[in-house]
Design an enzyme around this catalytic site. Sequence first.
Site, short mmCIF file in Angstrom:
data_model
loop_
_atom_site.label_atom_id
_atom_site.label_comp_id
_atom_site.label_asym_id
_atom_site.label_seq_id
_atom_site.Cartn_x
_atom_site.Cartn_y
_atom_site.Cartn_z
N ASP A 11 0.86 -1.17 0.00
CA ASP A 11 0.00 0.00 0.00
C ASP A 11 0.91 1.24 0.00
O ASP A 11 2.11 1.13 0.26
CB ASP A 11 -0.88 -0.04 1.26
CG ASP A 11 -1.73 1.20 1.42
OD1 ASP A 11 -2.29 1.65 0.41
OD2 ASP A 11 -1.83 1.72 2.54
N THR A 14 -0.32 4.96 1.08
CA THR A 14 -0.63 5.90 2.16
C THR A 14 -0.51 5.22 3.51
O THR A 14 -1.18 4.23 3.79
CB THR A 14 -2.05 6.47 1.99
OG1 THR A 14 -2.14 7.07 0.70
CG2 THR A 14 -2.34 7.50 3.06
N PHE A 34 -18.95 11.37 4.13
CA PHE A 34 -18.06 10.84 3.10
C PHE A 34 -18.14 9.32 3.07
O PHE A 34 -18.26 8.66 4.10
CB PHE A 34 -16.61 11.26 3.39
CG PHE A 34 -15.61 10.67 2.44
CD1 PHE A 34 -15.32 11.32 1.25
CD2 PHE A 34 -14.99 9.47 2.72
CE1 PHE A 34 -14.40 10.77 0.35
CE2 PHE A 34 -14.08 8.91 1.84
CZ PHE A 34 -13.79 9.56 0.65
#
Length: 1196
Positions: free
Chosen positions: A431, A433, A589
């Site tokens: 990954d 981030t 969100f």
Amino acid sequence: MAGERNRNKGMRLSKLYSFKCLKPFSKEDHHSQIGSRGYSRVVFCNDPDNPEALNLNYRGNYVSTTKYTAANFVPKSLFEQFRRVANIYFLVVAFVSFSPLAPYTAPSVLAPLLFVIGATMVKEGVEDLRRRRQDVEANNRRVLVFGKNEGTFGETKWKNLRVGDVVKVHKDEYFPADLLLLSSSYEDGVCYVETMNLDGETNLKLKHALEITSESDYDQEEFRGGVIKCEDPNEHLYSFVGTLHYKGQQYPLSPQQILLRDSKLRNTDYIYGVVVFTGHDTKVMQNATDPPSKRSKIERKMDKIVYVLFSILIVIAFTGSVFFGIITRRDVTDDGKKLRRWYVRPDVTSVFYDPHRAVLASFFHFLTALMLYGYLIPISLYVSIEVVKVLQSVFINQDQEMYHEETDRPARARTSNLNEELGQVDTILSDKTGTLTCNSMEFVKCSIGGTAYGRGMTEVEVALRKQKGVMTPQEEIKESSTKSVKGFNFWDERIVNGRWIDQPNAELIQKFFRVLAICHTAIPDVDGETGEISYEAESPDEAAFVIASRELGFEFFARSQSNISLHEIDHVTGEKVDRVYELLHVLEFSSSRKRMSVIVRNPENRLLLLSKGADSVMFERLAKHGRQFERETKEHIKRYAEAGLRTLVITYREVDEEEYRIWEEEFLNAKTLVTEDRDALIDAAADKIEKDLILLGSTAVEDKLQKGVPDCIEKLSQAGVKIWVLTGDKTETAINIGYACSLLREGMKKILITLDSPDIETLEKQGDKDAVAKASFQSIKKQLREGMSQTAAAAATNDPANENVQMFGLVIDGKSLTFALDKKLEKEFLELTSRCSSVICCRSSPKQKALVTRLVKSGTGRTTLAIGDGANDVGMLQEADIGVGISGAEGMQAVMASDFAIAQFRFLERLLLVHGHWCYRRIAMMICYFFYKNLAFGFTLFWYEAYASFSGKPAYNDWYMSCYNVFFTSLPVIALGVFDQDVSARLCLKYPLLYQEGVQNILFSWERILGWMSNGIISSMIVFFLTIHTLDSQAFRKDGQVADYSVLGVTMYSSVVWTVNCQMAISINYFTWIQHCFIWGSIGFWYLFLVVYGSLPPTFSTTAFQVFVETSAPSPICWLTLVLVTFSALLPYFTYRAFQIKFRPMYHDIIVEQRRTERPESGTRTTSIVSGELPVQVEFTLHHLKANLSRRDSWN
């Protein structure tokens, strides 16, 4: 207790969408799910003794995480042990040893089996006992529960709670079960919850009770008449469907009213709640499933080797039985008058030896031989490996070089099953981030009204310049803000310190930072002593936005359930004023929406929709009159992405009162539904108001690379490890981060696969999904084949003698990846990726990450390692051969699903190149040595039986054989598996190509395994025949007697013990005092055993009675034979290693040999190793090795 109810006031957040569940169901509400399958749970609030409740027979709140119970420990543990083929074999042998077929006594077989099984069971029991103690501690925690008889709250243990109980939980206490929040110390029933134990997230969550229940004081009055009807127990932490039937009305329940077991009450004095799910029905326990069972490749191969040994066992047993039958048949002539071997009395027979029934006798001999040669199978192998792996894990856990002092987090081996797999990793899937970067966001730049703000250069921009060979002057590197503020690293003299009010676009700047200060779900936390405000936010990005707005004059300082309060600078007067915005709805969100909005009423009584989100969804929602700065903003976003920054688009619009009224009615109707498509209907309703937006600008936050990431990736690449990055970032951002962290390097040719083409975009606008899918498939197919052609052409022109071959890096976006993973294209995609040194997958979803990992693992057949830090990486970690979790800012879910946990990506270098290399080498050598020593011992039994006409008689005393694997040869091999090092940690890191020993599986190839087996068979031949011919037909004692059976057995057994232990001594590369103690101690223990065992009465010691003290020890010929046999048995290995080091050296042999021959002769001389360079000969060898590796990577 009544006095305690001093409820906090001023916190009424009733209007928030996230928390609002106030409206009762109307008759038209379609809540048909309740009562159907999967939604059948009924809870009688504060009435657990209700007859209907008792009939439901729900589970209690007792929780057990143990693998065993007192009742099933023995049978279940035995079942686990006898799933191993070798243990089943020894169990059968133990049973048969009670019959006349056995060549030895039953206790001598049972003792080592019981020891090995017992040791493993004790280990299992100790581990399970720890889990049981944790369970007892949790089950006996105390909580206040309402007693109907007493009419007050009283203490009880967690395990005694029942569904329907009303409980009271105080601040900093854990919730004992899944509760429905009734009320709290705050007037409107809100509370703050920490869910670290559930998802690892440290930020606080805000929960809210229904208004109908939040206004009551349950110390003063009893909660009566409520009935909850809801979903059945399930593992979904973030969803809940149910209704509360109370006072003739039905109220919808959402996750905002549910407090989950093992989460903690924070910043709230107390809450009241009703128990909905107990014990193993709670969501945290429903999630407590075992991770996928993973076995290393060496362990799987070891099973095959055991089958090979079984095959050898059957072959030699069958061979011996055939010869036994032939010899037995010849003992009596056809007429029965002549006895060939008269001394074995063939005229007095049994079923086990009968010349007239030779075939039957041969069959029984076969069964006897299967038991006799059972020492070919290493009974202590499995338990020894388990002990070694646990100790290896301790060294990993204690490695100070992988300890992160800032977070106080060491490396953790969460399983010991995969230690050696760390030394065989071919592909790393990472990954970005929080894994390559810090996930500690800093607000660094922004674009407002078409004007870019923010000075200096980011880390990525500096790295890109460095890649291009352009030096960056120190003054151009990004300046930080005047004061150090976490989350804020912005400087622009035009707008800092309130100067923005002098800008021509001051009104736009004001609106921009108001959106940042209002459009969020952060919670302010004011320090009572200093007055400083900190923020609890759901993500680092959100915290950075709130901090940035504060630093630039828009301080968010208070939040109630219906209001958000700001300290603002008025752009007209320049003075600081307080403004309160009425918070009407929060449209949260989500990964599908990719945006967040709030609807507020400002002090001027205007309705405003404030929205922020990804550019991919926001630009299409702009009004025609709201696109004034679209071109400039897009240009800035592109520039920010190239600098490795994360961007969001900031927008707003005014909402008409009538439009809002109509929309709110539709939205609330969708929200109160209890159907499977409830969330989809809510999103659809939210979508209707998030339109005709006016563009303000965009933000740019920097997620800095973790310390040491570029060096780590560079070193892993030198080791021949392929590295993939799977990220959700934009293509430009991912590419530039790739250059910054050395994943993409200068001179590497980039292959970009994307669907961002005019033809595809035209089809998408037409709305023909089938045509889009077909065209996309053909486009990806074409691009894959073009990539293959490029790599093939480069491979054809590369000079084999030159190590600087053309390298390729592949970049593919998420839409393209969807088609590349299609069954028809996945082989071409995998082949292209195998020809590339680095692969970056952009805009990847969590599911795509897992699918890519599965494809690489199954398609290449090589070891894959996945590394990530967030919940979205869990599927990838579990799918890979090895999952490594980063204990970072995104919580601990990745760590909880991982096999190994580290605090920083850079520690992966040491975990693989040092511990992985050592563990692989140790385990491989350990297993090979195990098979060597067992064959060396077992085949002496075969040669002796052949020498004795296949009589089935063992060469050794029963207890000699039983103790061989357990006491006389086991400890040295354990020391080898724990302490041996071919080269030091410094050299492992300095010359990463050594890691290829594991990737290519050099030390555990069939060639090497069969070589060690052959060495064992050769050693057994030398030991047996040299011992026999040395002691045969000559006087052994002073009285002229020759050596008898017992002397031969002791001498030959001593030779085996000396040979296999000395073999260990010459195989070890790195001696410690522990290894010396174990090797020479094992030999000494053999003689001590011989003295003690030989002193026992002959009825027990049998052939060992005083044989050493009275016969072998005083005899010079015995000791001379021992020296001669040991030296001769080790000579073949000496010869082979001398040849190998001279003509076919392994990677580590080169460095070890040069270190040995070039040690400094005086204090003034330094070697090339010390100075940092290897000798020319070694560098030349490694140079060609690196070139070969590069060519292998290009076509593997």
